[in-house]
Design a protein around this motif. Structure first.
Motif, PDB file in Angstrom:
ATOM      1  N   SER A  21       0.972  -1.098  -0.235  1.00 16.25           N
ATOM      2  CA  SER A  21      -0.044  -0.160   0.032  1.00 16.25           C
ATOM      3  C   SER A  21       0.963   1.163  -0.029  1.00 16.25           C
ATOM      4  O   SER A  21       1.999   1.248   0.604  1.00 16.25           O
ATOM      5  N   ALA A  23       0.419   5.507   0.791  1.00 15.38           N
ATOM      6  CA  ALA A  23      -0.819   6.531   1.178  1.00 15.38           C
ATOM      7  C   ALA A  23      -0.090   7.758   0.788  1.00 15.38           C
ATOM      8  O   ALA A  23       0.946   7.839   1.156  1.00 15.38           O
ATOM      9  N   ASP A  72      -7.389   3.803  -4.865  1.00 18.50           N
ATOM     10  CA  ASP A  72      -8.566   4.134  -4.169  1.00 18.50           C
ATOM     11  C   ASP A  72      -8.504   5.576  -4.039  1.00 18.50           C
ATOM     12  O   ASP A  72      -7.900   6.102  -2.992  1.00 18.50           O
ATOM     13  N   ASN A  73      -9.161   6.268  -4.658  1.00 15.80           N
ATOM     14  CA  ASN A  73      -8.898   7.790  -4.741  1.00 15.80           C
ATOM     15  C   ASN A  73      -9.528   8.575  -3.435  1.00 15.80           C
ATOM     16  O   ASN A  73      -9.243   9.454  -2.833  1.00 15.80           O
ATOM     17  N   ALA A  74     -10.686   7.536  -2.857  1.00 17.75           N
ATOM     18  CA  ALA A  74     -11.275   8.182  -1.702  1.00 17.75           C
ATOM     19  C   ALA A  74     -10.479   8.063  -0.643  1.00 17.75           C
ATOM     20  O   ALA A  74     -10.567   8.688   0.497  1.00 17.75           O
ATOM     21  N   LYS A  75      -9.289   7.137  -0.594  1.00 20.39           N
ATOM     22  CA  LYS A  75      -8.167   6.990   0.604  1.00 20.39           C
ATOM     23  C   LYS A  75      -7.108   7.530   0.142  1.00 20.39           C
ATOM     24  O   LYS A  75      -5.974   7.361   0.907  1.00 20.39           O
ATOM     25  N   ASN A  76      -6.918   8.335  -0.805  1.00 18.75           N
ATOM     26  CA  ASN A  76      -5.589   8.710  -1.369  1.00 18.75           C
ATOM     27  C   ASN A  76      -4.470   7.665  -1.291  1.00 18.75           C
ATOM     28  O   ASN A  76      -3.368   7.618  -0.883  1.00 18.75           O
ATOM     29  N   THR A  77      -4.979   6.369  -1.743  1.00 20.71           N
ATOM     30  CA  THR A  77      -4.151   5.215  -1.659  1.00 20.71           C
ATOM     31  C   THR A  77      -3.915   4.354  -3.039  1.00 20.71           C
ATOM     32  O   THR A  77      -5.085   4.276  -3.870  1.00 20.71           O
ATOM     33  N   TYR A  79      -2.214   0.502  -4.567  1.00 18.64           N
ATOM     34  CA  TYR A  79      -1.920  -0.637  -3.984  1.00 18.64           C
ATOM     35  C   TYR A  79      -1.155  -1.622  -5.171  1.00 18.64           C
ATOM     36  O   TYR A  79      -1.464  -1.239  -6.359  1.00 18.64           O
TER      37      TYR A  79
END
Length: 123
Positions: A21, A23, A72-77, A79
Motif C-alpha cells: 500500500s 498512502a 482508491d482515490n477516496a483513501k488517497n492510496t 496498491y
C-alpha cells in the motif's frame, strides 16, 4: 508537495502473495500518475507497474499476470497486489508519483518518492 508512505512489505515464501500500500498526502491525488518501482542489491531501479489519473495501467513484462496495481482515490492510496511471488522479486519497492496524464516507466519522470518497503521472497 506530495508525501508518500509505503507499507505491506515482508518475508514470504515463493508462490505466496503480498499486498503493498502507498498512502499519499495532499488534495491532488486524483490527478497524479502513480507508479511502483523496485531495486535489488547491485541492480538499477526498475519500473514495476503504473496507474494513471484516468485508471490506465501498465506493467513490466516480468510481472504481467502476477501483479495488479489499483488505486482508491477516496483513501488517497495506491496498491500493488503481488501473487505467485518468485525469489527474483526480492527488492526494495518504492511508490512514486508524477504530475502526468499517462503512465511512464521512466523513473526520472516521477518527482515524488516514498521511503521504500522491503520485499523478500524465499525459495
Amino acid at each position: 508537495q506530495v508525501q508518500l508512505v509505503e507499507s505491506g512489505g515482508g518475508l514470504v515464501q515463493a508462490g505466496g502473495s503480498l499486498r503493498l500500500s502507498c498512502a499519499a498526502s495532499g488534495r491532488t491525488f486524483n490527478i497524479l500518475n502513480m507508479g511502483w518501482f523496485r531495486q535489488a542489491p547491485g541492480k538499477e531501479r526498475e519500473f514495476v507497474a503504473g496507474i494513471s489519473w484516468s485508471y490506465a495501467t501498465s506493467y513490466a513484462d516480468s510481472v504481467k499476470g502476477r501483479f495488479t496495481i489499483s488505486r482508491d482515490n477516496a483513501k488517497n492510496t495506491v496498491y500493488l497486489q503481488m501473487n505467485s511471488l518468485k525469489p527474483e522479486d526480492t527488492a526494495v519497492y518504492y511508490c512514486a508519483a508524477a504530475r502526468a496524464r499517462n503512465t511512464t516507466p521512466r523513473a526520472d519522470e516521477y518527482a515524488y518518492w516514498g521511503q521504500g518497503t522491503q520485499v523478500t521472497v524465499s525459495s
